[in-house]
Design an enzyme around this catalytic site. Structure first.
Site, PDB file in Angstrom:
ATOM      1  N   GLU A  12       0.843  -1.211   0.000  1.00  6.84           N
ATOM      2  CA  GLU A  12       0.000   0.000   0.000  1.00  6.84           C
ATOM      3  C   GLU A  12       0.879   1.263   0.000  1.00  6.84           C
ATOM      4  O   GLU A  12       0.605   2.226  -0.707  1.00  6.84           O
ATOM      5  CB  GLU A  12      -0.906  -0.003   1.237  1.00  6.84           C
ATOM      6  CG  GLU A  12      -1.717   1.264   1.432  1.00  6.84           C
ATOM      7  CD  GLU A  12      -3.031   1.291   0.672  1.00  6.84           C
ATOM      8  OE1 GLU A  12      -3.780   0.322   0.726  1.00  6.84           O
ATOM      9  OE2 GLU A  12      -3.301   2.332   0.022  1.00  6.84           O
ATOM     10  N   THR A 166     -12.086   1.354   1.969  1.00  3.63           N
ATOM     11  CA  THR A 166     -11.203   1.776   0.877  1.00  3.63           C
ATOM     12  C   THR A 166     -11.169   3.288   0.670  1.00  3.63           C
ATOM     13  O   THR A 166     -10.170   3.833   0.185  1.00  3.63           O
ATOM     14  CB  THR A 166     -11.661   1.067  -0.428  1.00  3.63           C
ATOM     15  OG1 THR A 166     -11.700  -0.342  -0.173  1.00  3.63           O
ATOM     16  CG2 THR A 166     -10.739   1.332  -1.585  1.00  3.63           C
ATOM     17  N   HIS A 296       3.438  24.999  30.328  1.00  2.00           N
ATOM     18  CA  HIS A 296       3.587  23.545  30.168  1.00  2.00           C
ATOM     19  C   HIS A 296       4.971  23.106  30.632  1.00  2.00           C
ATOM     20  O   HIS A 296       5.128  22.130  31.360  1.00  2.00           O
ATOM     21  CB  HIS A 296       3.422  23.154  28.688  1.00  2.00           C
ATOM     22  CG  HIS A 296       2.010  23.228  28.221  1.00  2.00           C
ATOM     23  ND1 HIS A 296       1.478  22.359  27.316  1.00  2.00           N
ATOM     24  CD2 HIS A 296       1.003  24.078  28.551  1.00  2.00           C
ATOM     25  CE1 HIS A 296       0.214  22.661  27.095  1.00  2.00           C
ATOM     26  NE2 HIS A 296      -0.089  23.715  27.826  1.00  2.00           N
TER      27      HIS A 296
HETATM   28 ZN    ZN Z   1      -5.785   0.380   0.711  1.00  2.00          ZN
END
Ligand code: ZN
Ligand code: COA
Length: 404
Positions: A12, A166, A296
């Site tokens: 992919e 997909t 922070h």
């Molecule tokens: Zn895919």
């Protein structure tokens, strides 16, 4: 949790426009994935190019811990090419949505027959193979079509049915969620006497790939697809490092993978994909464990977890402090301490002023530069001390002459 992580960076991930890894880089990536401890590496679609065939063959023969897999269309010729590479995992896909079937000039019956024939063919040749069937665009296809094709695939010998989002269409907590889909599919298949493993393949078009994958796991899916940096078609898929960090830290799977390998893996893949890791990317981004704003930082220097819910050490990193126009005195003091500089109140405030000035130009001051800032301030302090002394005592006679 019965869990299999399938990394598909090499399949992919190579569908990212412009991404193509050399064979030696694929081997290096696969070695690092094996060190991380993913269970399956989907290494490519051998029908695409000769080079991919070669790479899949080399990877399959490498004797890695993870099972090496290949992608194949529902074509005997694709399956032959994949099996010739010696893989231990085969992913076969075919659409089941009516409009897509029309594109292929297919009916559902003929499509199901083709899927079953191809899977039975692979199973006959390789009894030990893990075979996955993916109804493409599973979650937008008519559910009955998905069920019919998936049940036929299992009967023909598929071990795994992959639910593919997909197009990154699903949204957790709504009527179109992965939890609901996986649950319905599992129950529907069980009612037909089919009990495959369920995999989830989640695209990130809506930025929800990881959330959907976790939703799938909650519903009983056992295999999750991911890739380095989430590389893949369009907006990509689930990011491997974030997935593993969440599973290890929040789902009781600590110790299952070696996450300290991830920074090296990401450096390598990012360099050769020519896709930089965004600075603010979770887990592997440069800033993922860096505290910047003074409030922070002041709290984080006492305990980083005041402003972090994931420990940097989980992935072999350290919490850091960045100095810029958002810094406060605590930030500066902390960094001076790191340099072993004991600064009084006046010097620390002067350093902070200078850090804020530099920060306003749009950059940070690192420790090396901080040292120069301190030196320059000490020098100018010394200068003004000399000047002050000179004014109060009056000029030295030599100075009057201008000689030195
Ligand atoms: Zn895919
Ligand atoms: N099973 C069987 N055939 C399929 C299929 C499937 N799941 N999905 C698509 N096809 C067919 C199409 O019908 C079309 O065939 P046709 O030209 O006979 O109609 C063909 O595959 C795809 O078209 P095209 O890309 O023009 O064909 P090609 O022969 O030139 O190249 C590839 C085919 C696979 C080599 C090429 O598309 C490629 O390199 N693709 C990269 C991998 C890829 O697309 N992956 C998607 C994964 S989801």
């Amino acid at each position: 949790m019965n869990l299999t992580i399938l990394d598909t960076t090499l399949r992919e991930g190579e569908q990212t426009p412009g991404v193509c890894f050399d064979v030696h880089i694929k081997l290096a990536i696969a070695d690092l994935l094996a060190r991380v401890g993913v269970e399956v590496i989907e290494a490519g679609h051998p029908a695409v190019t000769e080079e991919i065939r070669r790479a899949v063959t080399l990877l399959a023969a490498r004797g890695l811990g993870p099972r090496v897999g290949a992608h194949a269309r529902s074509l005997k010729s694709d399956v032959d090419l994949a099996l010739a590479c010696g893989v231990g995992f085969l992913g076969v896909f075919y659409c089941v949505a009516d409009e897509r079937l029309e594109d292929h000039r297919q009916t559902l019956t003929r499509a199901v027959d083709r899927i079953a024939r191809v899977i039975a063919y692979a199973r006959e040749r390789r009894p030990d193979l893990w075979i996955r069937y993916t109804p493409e665009d599973t979650v937008r296809s008519p559910f009955e079509n998905v069920l019919t094709a998936a049940a036929a695939a299992v009967q023909a010998g598929a071990d795994i049915i992959s639910v593919a989002d997909t197009t990154g269409f699903l949204i957790p907590g709504t009527g179109r969620d992965m939890y609901g889909f996986v649950s319905r599919l599992r129950d529907g298949l069980a009612a037909r006497g089919a009990f495959p493993k369920i995999a989830v393949h989640c695209h990130n078009d809506r930025g929800l790939a990881l959330a959907n994958a976790l939703d799938g796991l909650r519903a009983g899916a056992e295999i999750v697809d991911a890739s380095i940096l989430g590389l893949g078609e369009r907006a990509g898929i689930v990011d491997l490092a974030t997935l593993l960090a969440v599973l290890a830290h929040d789902f009781g799977e600590a110790g299952r993978w070696d996450l300290t390998v991830l920074p090296e893996l990401y450096d390598l893949a990012s360099r050769y994909a020519r896709v930089p890791v965004p600075a603010h990317f979770p887990v592997t981004g440069r800033n993922a464990f860096t505290h910047c704003a003074g409030i922070h930082t002041q709290a984080a220097t006492r305990n980083p977890l005041h402003y972090q819910s994931l420990p940097a050490e989980l992935v072999g990193r350290k919490s850091e402090i960045a100095l810029d126009h958002m810094s406060g005195l605590a930030s500066v003091r902390y960094c001076l301490e790191l340099l072993g500089i004991e600064a009084g109140e006046e010097l620390a405030r002067a350093v902070l002023r200078r850090v804020k000035e530099v920060g306003q130009t749009g950059r940070t001051v690192d420790l090396a530069e901080l040292k120069y800032v301190v030196r320059a301030l000490e020098a100018s302090e010394g200068e003004s001390r000399d000047e002050a002394a000179a004014t109060s005592l009056g000029p030295e006679p030599e100075e009057k002459t201008g000689t030195c």
